[in-house]
Design a protein around this motif. Structure first.
Motif, PDB file in Angstrom:
ATOM      1  N   ARG A 118       0.836  -1.213   0.000  1.00 40.73           N
ATOM      2  CA  ARG A 118       0.000   0.000   0.000  1.00 40.73           C
ATOM      3  C   ARG A 118       0.865   1.257   0.000  1.00 40.73           C
ATOM      4  N   GLU A 119       1.922   1.289   0.829  1.00 39.45           N
ATOM      5  CA  GLU A 119       2.784   2.478   0.886  1.00 39.45           C
ATOM      6  C   GLU A 119       3.453   2.726  -0.461  1.00 39.45           C
ATOM      7  N   GLU A 120       3.912   1.674  -1.117  1.00 40.84           N
ATOM      8  CA  GLU A 120       4.602   1.854  -2.396  1.00 40.84           C
ATOM      9  C   GLU A 120       3.639   2.351  -3.466  1.00 40.84           C
ATOM     10  N   VAL A 121       2.410   1.838  -3.459  1.00 41.50           N
ATOM     11  CA  VAL A 121       1.425   2.285  -4.451  1.00 41.50           C
ATOM     12  C   VAL A 121       1.009   3.719  -4.181  1.00 41.50           C
ATOM     13  N   GLU A 122       0.789   4.094  -2.913  1.00 43.32           N
ATOM     14  CA  GLU A 122       0.416   5.475  -2.586  1.00 43.32           C
ATOM     15  C   GLU A 122       1.517   6.448  -2.957  1.00 43.32           C
ATOM     16  N   ARG A 123       2.755   6.046  -2.797  1.00 46.92           N
ATOM     17  CA  ARG A 123       3.869   6.930  -3.141  1.00 46.92           C
ATOM     18  C   ARG A 123       3.917   7.216  -4.632  1.00 46.92           C
ATOM     19  N   ARG A 124       3.436   6.281  -5.431  1.00 45.30           N
ATOM     20  CA  ARG A 124       3.490   6.455  -6.875  1.00 45.30           C
ATOM     21  C   ARG A 124       2.267   7.182  -7.438  1.00 45.30           C
ATOM     22  N   GLU A 125       1.206   7.327  -6.656  1.00 43.50           N
ATOM     23  CA  GLU A 125       0.003   7.962  -7.193  1.00 43.50           C
ATOM     24  C   GLU A 125       0.225   9.428  -7.545  1.00 43.50           C
ATOM     25  N   SER A 126       1.149  10.044  -6.806  1.00 46.02           N
ATOM     26  CA  SER A 126       1.408  11.459  -7.079  1.00 46.02           C
ATOM     27  C   SER A 126       2.204  11.666  -8.357  1.00 46.02           C
ATOM     28  N   ALA A 127       2.902  10.645  -8.824  1.00 45.38           N
ATOM     29  CA  ALA A 127       3.701  10.769 -10.039  1.00 45.38           C
ATOM     30  C   ALA A 127       2.823  10.521 -11.253  1.00 45.38           C
ATOM     31  N   ASP A 128       3.317  10.994 -12.369  1.00 41.14           N
ATOM     32  CA  ASP A 128       2.574  10.846 -13.625  1.00 41.14           C
ATOM     33  C   ASP A 128       2.858   9.472 -14.215  1.00 41.14           C
ATOM     34  N   ARG A 129       2.215   8.454 -13.618  1.00 41.35           N
ATOM     35  CA  ARG A 129       2.441   7.085 -14.065  1.00 41.35           C
ATOM     36  C   ARG A 129       1.108   6.381 -14.243  1.00 41.35           C
ATOM     37  N   LEU A 130       1.166   5.192 -14.823  1.00 40.79           N
ATOM     38  CA  LEU A 130      -0.047   4.415 -15.009  1.00 40.79           C
ATOM     39  C   LEU A 130      -0.592   3.975 -13.659  1.00 40.79           C
ATOM     40  N   PRO A 131      -1.893   3.855 -13.540  1.00 40.69           N
ATOM     41  CA  PRO A 131      -2.482   3.452 -12.259  1.00 40.69           C
ATOM     42  C   PRO A 131      -2.144   1.999 -11.919  1.00 40.69           C
ATOM     43  N   ILE A 132      -2.175   1.723 -10.612  1.00 38.03           N
ATOM     44  CA  ILE A 132      -1.853   0.384 -10.103  1.00 38.03           C
ATOM     45  C   ILE A 132      -3.034  -0.091  -9.280  1.00 38.03           C
ATOM     46  N   GLY A 133      -3.606  -1.213  -9.666  1.00 40.30           N
ATOM     47  CA  GLY A 133      -4.689  -1.814  -8.900  1.00 40.30           C
ATOM     48  C   GLY A 133      -4.138  -2.917  -8.009  1.00 40.30           C
ATOM     49  N   ILE A 134      -4.605  -2.936  -6.763  1.00 36.46           N
ATOM     50  CA  ILE A 134      -4.095  -3.936  -5.826  1.00 36.46           C
ATOM     51  C   ILE A 134      -5.261  -4.787  -5.316  1.00 36.46           C
ATOM     52  N   GLU A 135      -4.969  -6.040  -5.078  1.00 36.11           N
ATOM     53  CA  GLU A 135      -5.937  -6.976  -4.505  1.00 36.11           C
ATOM     54  C   GLU A 135      -5.202  -7.785  -3.426  1.00 36.11           C
ATOM     55  N   ILE A 136      -5.614  -7.571  -2.199  1.00 32.73           N
ATOM     56  CA  ILE A 136      -4.950  -8.223  -1.064  1.00 32.73           C
ATOM     57  C   ILE A 136      -5.862  -9.328  -0.547  1.00 32.73           C
ATOM     58  N   LYS A 137      -5.486 -10.564  -0.787  1.00 30.90           N
ATOM     59  CA  LYS A 137      -6.262 -11.722  -0.339  1.00 30.90           C
ATOM     60  C   LYS A 137      -5.795 -12.235   1.016  1.00 30.90           C
ATOM     61  N   ALA A 138      -4.623 -11.804   1.456  1.00 28.96           N
ATOM     62  CA  ALA A 138      -4.080 -12.227   2.752  1.00 28.96           C
ATOM     63  C   ALA A 138      -3.180 -11.119   3.256  1.00 28.96           C
ATOM     64  N   ALA A 139      -2.959 -11.081   4.549  1.00 28.43           N
ATOM     65  CA  ALA A 139      -2.091 -10.076   5.155  1.00 28.43           C
ATOM     66  C   ALA A 139      -0.945 -10.778   5.865  1.00 28.43           C
ATOM     67  N   PRO A 140      -0.055 -11.411   5.114  1.00 28.66           N
ATOM     68  CA  PRO A 140       1.013 -12.201   5.748  1.00 28.66           C
ATOM     69  C   PRO A 140       2.191 -11.331   6.164  1.00 28.66           C
ATOM     70  N   GLN A 141       3.042 -11.933   6.983  1.00 27.97           N
ATOM     71  CA  GLN A 141       4.294 -11.306   7.385  1.00 27.97           C
ATOM     72  C   GLN A 141       5.453 -12.228   6.982  1.00 27.97           C
ATOM     73  N   VAL A 142       6.551 -11.586   6.608  1.00 24.74           N
ATOM     74  CA  VAL A 142       7.767 -12.312   6.270  1.00 24.74           C
ATOM     75  C   VAL A 142       8.914 -11.746   7.098  1.00 24.74           C
ATOM     76  N   LEU A 143       9.980 -12.502   7.191  1.00 27.57           N
ATOM     77  CA  LEU A 143      11.188 -12.028   7.871  1.00 27.57           C
ATOM     78  C   LEU A 143      12.179 -11.549   6.829  1.00 27.57           C
ATOM     79  N   GLY A 144      12.632 -10.319   6.973  1.00 33.41           N
ATOM     80  CA  GLY A 144      13.581  -9.794   6.015  1.00 33.41           C
ATOM     81  C   GLY A 144      13.875  -8.337   6.281  1.00 33.41           C
ATOM     82  N   SER A 145      14.502  -7.709   5.301  1.00 37.83           N
ATOM     83  CA  SER A 145      14.828  -6.292   5.375  1.00 37.83           C
ATOM     84  C   SER A 145      13.738  -5.503   4.663  1.00 37.83           C
ATOM     85  N   ARG A 146      13.094  -4.596   5.374  1.00 41.81           N
ATOM     86  CA  ARG A 146      12.008  -3.822   4.774  1.00 41.81           C
ATOM     87  C   ARG A 146      12.522  -2.965   3.633  1.00 41.81           C
ATOM     88  N   ASP A 147      13.687  -2.365   3.794  1.00 43.83           N
ATOM     89  CA  ASP A 147      14.221  -1.495   2.746  1.00 43.83           C
ATOM     90  C   ASP A 147      14.519  -2.288   1.477  1.00 43.83           C
TER      91      ASP A 147
END
Length: 497
Positions: free
Chosen positions: A351-380
């Motif tokens: 969601r954060e990555e898609v919201e960050r791109r909405e302000s730019a002049d780019r093609l729209p991005i549709g998202i569909e979240i069927k699950a809200a999982p967590q993974v272990l890793g580096s967020r950056d």
């Protein structure tokens, strides 16, 4: 001062193997030799005891049958000396050449003296049978007990060692006698001595043969290893990674070592070629913006009124991004792991990555979240990989980009990124993840970038235990599938490890 042979080149596998094999064989032969000598001596002693007992029982049987002393069949000679004594120790019969016996298990033996009437039978005894010792045989019987001892006898003036058997017998007249019969030990001792000498002579010769054969066989077995070492030294000296070490025809451990070495050389060759290509491509990609900057700066120096600050800024930013990408790839190639893994909610990250791109002049991005999982890793790094995939999808899509987040069982979380662009040909679906690779419709500098985005995304996901593949989208276009292990599954894997 020269060193002993045993200490020459002790680091040599051949020398150590030879010494070890010879020592093992020597110990085995010594133990076997001692066992053979002991068994031979025991067997000969038993045979001597048996022969002495048989001779003693033959004479005792005659006495039990009432044969007079003078008519006893007593062996002559020095092989089986026989002596018969009564209960008082007086010799009543003996071999013709026998002078004396010593060391037998009986009362002290008096000098041999013939009886007063050698042809007469033993006189009856007045003792009642009930007064006899329990071990004394009855009239006309031979005792079943045999007393064995080692002593000496003088026969025909020569004294030698014998193995004696002593048996008691009671004559029909009631007289108890003891029969001593011996067997010469000279033959048995001579046989044992001969076998011992043969072993003492043969043992060093056999050990020499074992050492020589082991030395030769080990040299033959290690010859392929020497060839491998020589070839590796030549490869190192020449830096020619296309060469390979010889693989012996035998299917043994050495052949496996040679095969593994060649596989390592092949992997090293591919790595070096990849590194050389990376350096060449990086130099090429860096040369263009640097040359463009130099040109614009030279023009600005000659004609300040033509200075294009916006263009210079764009080139510097592009050069900065390219240098950052190259530095990141270099760190990944060096094996640098991500920072300490932490739980990352992929739904929030998306969601954060898609919201960050909405302000730019780019093609729209549709998202569909069927699950809200967590993974272990580096967020950056996960954000960087996702951003590169979204950049690639928006660059090639015609009108829409869709992202679907779902769970695949209880082990994996999957993120599908689809676009409605031209898609990726099957032959190029692995090649696009190589560095500095751009397809024909994306080779322009403005649209195609440097060709590092997909390579960086796959490497970042691989470091965190994930995968990245591409296939055809159901409605046309490309579908990039990102798979990462779920947080619980990854924790369980670490617990099992």
């Amino acid at each position: 001062m020269p060193k002993p042979f045993a200490f020459v080149r002790v680091a040599s596998v051949r020398a150590r193997t030879t010494v070890f094999a010879t020592a093992v064989v020597a110990v085995a032969l010594v133990i076997t030799g001692l066992a053979v000598v002991l068994l031979l001596r025991t067997s000969l002693d038993r045979q001597s005891d048996l022969q002495a007992e048989v001779t003693a029982r033959e004479v005792a049987s005659e006495l039990a049958a009432g044969v007079p002393y003078a008519q006893l069949d007593v062996p002559d000679g020095d092989e089986h000396p026989v002596q018969v004594v009564d209960s008082s120790g007086r010799v009543v019969a003996a071999g013709e050449d026998l002078s004396a016996i010593s060391g037998v298990d009986s009362p002290a033996v008096k000098p041999i003296s013939p009886p007063a009437n050698p042809t007469a039978s033993p006189s009856p005894q007045d003792d009642d049978d009930d007064d006899r010792d329990e071990d004394t045989p009855q009239r006309g019987e031979v005792s079943g007990d045999v007393r064995r001892s080692t002593g000496s006898a003088t026969v025909d003036g020569e004294t030698a060692d014998y193995r004696f058997a002593s048996i008691e017998v009671t004559t029909p007249s009631g007289e108890t006698l003891t029969v001593h019969a011996g067997t010469a030990l000279a033959t048995a001792r001579q046989a044992v001595g001969t076998v011992t000498q043969a072993m003492l002579v043969g043992l060093p010769l056999l050990l020499a043969v074992v050492a020589g054969v082991t030395w030769l066989v080990t040299r033959r077995a290690l010859r392929p290893v020497a060839a491998i070492r020589t070839e590796l030294a030549e490869i190192t000296a020449s830096s020619d990674l296309t060469r390979r070490v010889p693989v012996p025809a035998s299917r043994d451990e050495v052949a496996g070592l040679a095969t593994a070495t060649n596989e390592t050389l092949a992997a090293l060759e591919r790595s070096v070629e990849r590194q050389r290509g990376f350096v060449a491509d990086a130099s090429h990609e860096l040369r263009n913006p640097i040359a463009s900057l130099r040109t614009e700066l030279e023009v600005a120096a000659a004609h300040p009124e033509l200075l294009d600050l916006d263009g210079l800024t764009t080139e510097v930013v592009r050069l900065q991004h390219l240098a950052a990408d190259l530095l990141l790839l270099a760190r990944l190639d060096a094996g640098e792991q991500s920072v300490r893994p932490k739980p990352v909610a992929l739904a929030d990250l998306l969601r954060e990555e898609v919201e960050r791109r909405e302000s730019a002049d780019r093609l729209p991005i549709g998202i569909e979240i069927k699950a809200a999982p967590q993974v272990l890793g580096s967020r950056d790094r996960l954000a960087r990989a996702l951003g590169n995939l979204l950049d690639n999808a928006q660059r090639h899509a015609s009108s829409q980009v869709n992202v679907t987040l779902w769970e695949d069982g209880d082990q994996w979380v999957v993120m599908d990124i689809t676009d409605d662009g031209p898609g990726v040909p099957p032959d190029d679906r692995e090649r696009i993840f190589e560095r500095f690779v751009r397809l024909d419709d994306a080779r322009s500098r403005d649209e195609g970038g440097a060709g590092l985005g997909l390579a960086i995304a796959r490497d970042l996901l691989r470091v965190q235990g994930g995968t990245l593949t591409v296939e055809a989208a159901p409605g046309g276009g490309a579908l990039f599938r990102m798979r990462l292990p779920l947080r619980n599954a990854r924790t369980e894997d670490h617990g099992r490890a």
